[in-house]
Structure formats: C-alpha cells, structure tokens
Write a protein that holds these residues in place. Structure first.
Motif, mmCIF file in Angstrom:
data_model
loop_
_atom_site.group_PDB
_atom_site.id
_atom_site.type_symbol
_atom_site.label_atom_id
_atom_site.label_comp_id
_atom_site.label_asym_id
_atom_site.label_seq_id
_atom_site.Cartn_x
_atom_site.Cartn_y
_atom_site.Cartn_z
ATOM 1 N N SER A 118 76.294 -92.434 -15.492
ATOM 2 C CA SER A 118 76.288 -92.938 -16.795
ATOM 3 C C SER A 118 77.402 -93.977 -17.125
ATOM 4 N N ASP A 119 78.346 -94.370 -16.121
ATOM 5 C CA ASP A 119 79.244 -95.323 -16.216
ATOM 6 C C ASP A 119 79.077 -96.343 -15.395
ATOM 7 N N VAL A 120 78.678 -97.428 -16.166
ATOM 8 C CA VAL A 120 78.232 -98.716 -15.755
ATOM 9 C C VAL A 120 79.220 -99.165 -14.235
ATOM 10 N N ALA A 121 80.560 -98.949 -14.482
ATOM 11 C CA ALA A 121 81.475 -99.458 -13.240
ATOM 12 C C ALA A 121 81.122 -98.648 -12.075
ATOM 13 N N LYS A 122 80.709 -97.483 -12.046
ATOM 14 C CA LYS A 122 80.329 -96.633 -10.877
ATOM 15 C C LYS A 122 78.733 -97.184 -10.443
ATOM 16 N N TYR A 153 70.670 -106.780 -13.618
ATOM 17 C CA TYR A 153 71.898 -106.516 -12.334
ATOM 18 C C TYR A 153 73.248 -106.477 -13.390
ATOM 19 N N ASP A 154 73.453 -106.857 -14.498
ATOM 20 C CA ASP A 154 74.643 -106.695 -15.109
ATOM 21 C C ASP A 154 74.832 -105.153 -15.350
ATOM 22 N N GLU A 155 73.861 -104.419 -15.663
ATOM 23 C CA GLU A 155 74.101 -103.133 -15.935
ATOM 24 C C GLU A 155 73.560 -102.173 -15.012
ATOM 25 N N VAL A 156 72.987 -102.508 -13.897
ATOM 26 C CA VAL A 156 72.508 -101.635 -12.913
ATOM 27 C C VAL A 156 71.712 -100.213 -13.236
#
Length: 509
Positions: free
Chosen positions: A288-292, A470-473
């Motif tokens: 749920s974390d876009v960074a991960k 691709y920004d939000e995967v």
C-alpha cells in the motif's frame, strides 16, 4: 481501430483471420478440451478469470464482440449503435427472434435487467456505471444508454468476455447465478466439479447471417458436444496432448513444444499473446506504500524471470511498454524505471521508506500456469536480496481467484493478460479490480484518455496513462510472451486466439 493499426499489429492478430473457403465441415462429434483447472464460477459477470470466459463464451452472448481485426462488431445487437448528443447517448437496436436456452425469447427487458445486473456484479460493469447516467428500454427492440460524459471504451466494455455484459433472461438476475441460461450456440448439459463441464448444441440457436469474423459473425455449431476437462497439472496436460487424449489442450509449457512433435497433437502458437504481471495490493499491507512498490520494481530482473518462465527468447521479449511495438498504443513513456534489477538499490530505497525487514512480503501464485510459479521463484530471490522476507503462497487457480478478492490475504499476486484491444479493459485500470489502484493522477489521466474519441489523439494520451502506471507501480509487467496450446490434426476450424472458442470447429472425416 482498424484504420490506425500498423501492419505488424495486423500480423499479430492474424490468428483470428477468416479461414480459406473450403467444403462445408462435417456436422457431429464430441471433443474434450483440457483446461488449466476448474472455473470458480460459470457466471461470466462475476469473474475476470480467462478460464471462466473460455467456457462461458459458448453459453452466453453479449451485445457486441470483437472481430478479426479487434474492432467491435455486433453480436446480439443488430448493428453498431447510433451515437448522438456529442457522444453521450447510445441507441442500440436488438436482433429479433433470439431464444434463450430455457425457451423464452429475448427482448429489451432482458437486456435492460442484464445491464443493470452487470453494473452491480461485474468489475467492468462497475467501471462503466461511473459514467452511465441511465439505461432505458424505449421499446421491446431498443436499448438506450445515456452517459454523463463521452466515454470511448464503452463498446469495448460491452464486448469483452470476462466480467462480461452477457444477456440473461429477465427472471434470472439472482447473484450468485442460480440458472446457467444464455443465448449461445451451446447450452450447459452437465457439470461435474473437477471432472468436466459438458456443453451440448443448442438446437434453437440463431446465428448471425454475416460471415464468421473473429469472435463475431456467424457462429456455426458443427460439433454435437464440447467437454471442458480440468487438468491442473501442466505435465499431465502435455502427456494428454502427446497421447491424443484431448482434441485441444490449453496452456502448454513452452519447453514441452518439442515433446509434442513425437505424439499425436500439434502445437498451436499465438504470437504475441500478452504479458505476465505481478499485481500489487495497493489497498492494505506492505504494497500500500508506493515507495515500497517502487523498490520492488527496482529490485526485479525481468529477463531472469522470463528465462525461468519460458526458457528461450523464442517465446518471450523483455519489454516494459504495456503494448509492444506494432500496436497503436505502444509508447516508451515511463519505462526507464523497468528492468533495473538492482536489489542493493532497492534495499536503500526500502530503508529510506522506513521498512525494517520484519514483515513478510506475501506472493500469491499457482502452479497451474507453471510459468507464474517459476517467475515467482526468481522474483522471491531478488526480493530477498533487497531485504524482504518472502512468503510464497502456492494454491490452485480457483483458490487464487477467490483469495485475491480479500486484501488481507496477499501483497502481490501473479497473473497474465492478453494484449487487449482497448487499454481501459486492463485489470489495473479499474478501481475495483483486485489491487484496488486508485489515485488522483490515475483518474485524471484515464479521464482524458477515455473521453477522447479520436484514435490518434487517444494513442498520444495513453502515454500519460502509462507514465502514471510507472510512477505509482500498481503492477509489474514482466515482459511479453507467446502462448502455446495443442490440438489434434483432426480438429479443424480452430485458430489461435486469446480465449479459444469451438463454435466453427469441426472434426475431419
């Protein structure tokens, strides 16, 4: 769509081309079709699983479908709709004299009730419901759909065969479905779970009068019966093909193509077929974390995964674009983030995101599509190097399609998709599809793309959609791949297609 497809796309879809003129096929016979497992339902509205669509498309029909060139063509509709009020009102005339398997005659009341059920039950119907202002039946042979705004993908949504807008008798609107009754060329005769689904010719079927055209046109009923037999183990499917046990065998592992040459079946290849994809749970848990999610994208090496899944580059291509070259939707926007395969860099990103390495990353997969499992094994090793403890949950395909509905049970699940004629049909483009990707950027990009009617301008706008992807995967596209099936030489009239169909098929004398 035909007027802007390139020559290579036409070659890619030539599997649906019309067969050469020949003598009328022999009528009669029963075939066994080996599938990858037992479909979780026969209600095509209730599932996006290809397995459901493969079986149910013989029983149920939609207002529209796709022709040989992937353009939308009428099926239960008499013709393409009349579109007015600046693209916001669709008036659809219905074919007359269409009979359901229960003997009742189809009219606009059935279609109206079915479309309302579709908006409630089907993920694609829920997607369409957001822009549908009203659906009415002004008379017994007409449906009128009014939209809140122009929406280019509407006909493709009505044509698609999973989460499908099939037409049911007005009295059969229960959910879950209670009676398997459609208008299709074959009716359900018997279902024995985990043994077979037996379909028999529907003698009162009324085919279209126009020539067969991909999934559209006349659907001829040469075969008496079709039995879909679940064969979950891929090696058992291969051995069944070699022995000639089945007339058609779906989803053959590519490394087994050589094995077929020594047996009674021949390989059927669809090139290019589609893309394997790792869907991220953007709603709950680690992903749920876009960074991960971005760290997962950075860690994975698609070529190693594709080699594991398909063995040789004859059956795959390393490609991050959502559509390959030759498709009008092809763009490289955003793909610089694809194919990095750097676990150390991913580990740094995870540390910056505050991940402490204690929560396991749960990957949900199945061995019924063997390449899913093989890619999962490779992905797990790269993700472990990035710092994730990885938990591989391996279940049968029917269980996977059930578990993916619950966001508490997984972080990533593995599936695949054919290259669909309309990008808005792609699962992750729907807010309600498992993965549950929603964001303001997605909404804005898709609204601009879907409200534009001109194909060339839509193609340019799709670059913006892919950039947000691709920004939000919300998912990881592994690459492109070709699909392999097998059939007996005596089975005629079957050409490679993403969802194989057996109307128009016959057995040679």
């Amino acid at each position: 769509m035909t007027h802007w497809m390139t020559a290579s796309l036409m070659a890619a879809t030539s599997a649906l081309s019309l067969p050469a003129l020949a003598a009328e096929p022999v009528r009669g016979g029963i075939i066994d079709v080996a599938t990858i497992g037992e479909p979780p339902t026969l209600d095509p509205m209730a599932s996006t699983a290809d397995l459901v669509g493969i079986v149910s498309q013989h029983i149920f029909e939609t207002l529209y479908t796709f022709g040989a060139d992937w353009s939308v063509v009428p099926l239960l509709a008499e013709s393409l709709p009349e579109v007015g009020e600046d693209g916001r009102v669709y008036t659809i005339k219905l074919r007359q004299g269409i009979t359901f398997h229960d003997g009742s005659t189809m009219d606009s009341a059935d279609v109206l009730a079915s479309l309302k059920r579709w908006q409630s039950v089907a993920s694609r119907g829920q997607q369409a419901a957001k822009i549908i202002a009203s659906i009415e039946a002004p008379d017994a042979s007409t449906i009128r759909i009014a939209l809140t705004e122009p929406y280019a993908p509407l006909l493709s949504l009505l044509a698609f065969n999973n989460a499908a807008a099939v037409v049911l008798p007005e009295e059969n609107m229960a959910a879950p479905m209670e009676k398997v009754v459609g208008t299709g060329p074959y009716r359900l005769k018997e279902r024995k779970p985990d043994q077979y689904i037996q379909l028999a010719r529907f003698e009162n079927y009324r085919p279209r009068e126009d020539a067969s055209n991909g999934y559209g046109g006349a659907r001829h009923q040469y075969l008496d019966e079709i039995r879909f037999v679940p064969v979950p183990d891929p090696n058992t499917r291969v051995e069944g093909a070699v022995a000639g046990q089945f007339a058609y065998v779906d989803s053959i592992p590519v490394e087994s193509v050589g094995r077929l040459s020594s047996g009674k079946s021949e390989a059927v290849t669809l090139k290019p077929f589609g893309w394997p994809v790792f869907i991220m749970n953007t709603k709950e848990g680690l992903m749920s974390d876009v960074a991960k999610r971005r760290a997962v994208l950075t860690a994975l090496n698609p070529e190693d995964m594709l080699i594991a899944g398909f063995g040789t580059a004859d059956f795959y291509a390393v490609d991050g674009a959502l559509y390959p070259e030759g498709y009008g939707w092809h763009t490289q926007e955003g793909t610089s983030a694809y194919g990095i395969g750097d676990p150390e860099k991913a580990a740094e990103a995870l540390k910056a995101a505050g991940y402490d390495g204690t929560t396991s990353l749960r990957i949900l997969t199945s061995r019924q599509y063997e390449f899913h499992y093989k890619m999962a094994e490779v992905a797990a090793e790269y993700l472990k190097l990035a710092g994730f403890p990885v938990q591989l949950d391996v279940v049968d395909w029917a269980t996977l399609t059930q578990r993916r509905q619950d966001p508490k049970l997984w972080d990533i699940y593995i599936t695949h998709s054919p290259f669909l004629p309309e990008p808005s049909l792609i699962g992750v483009m729907q807010d309600t599809s498992p993965g549950w990707w929603t964001s303001p950027a997605k909404t804005e990009a898709l609204k601009a793309f879907n409200s534009e009617a001109d194909p060339a301008r839509r193609a340019a706008l799709f670059a913006g959609v892919q950039k947000v992807f691709y920004d939000e995967v919300p998912a990881f596209k592994v690459g492109d791949f070709n699909a392999v099936a097998a059939k007996l030489p005596a089975l005629e009239g079957v050409t490679p297609a993403p969802w194989p169909y057996f109307w128009n098929a016959s057995l040679a004398k």
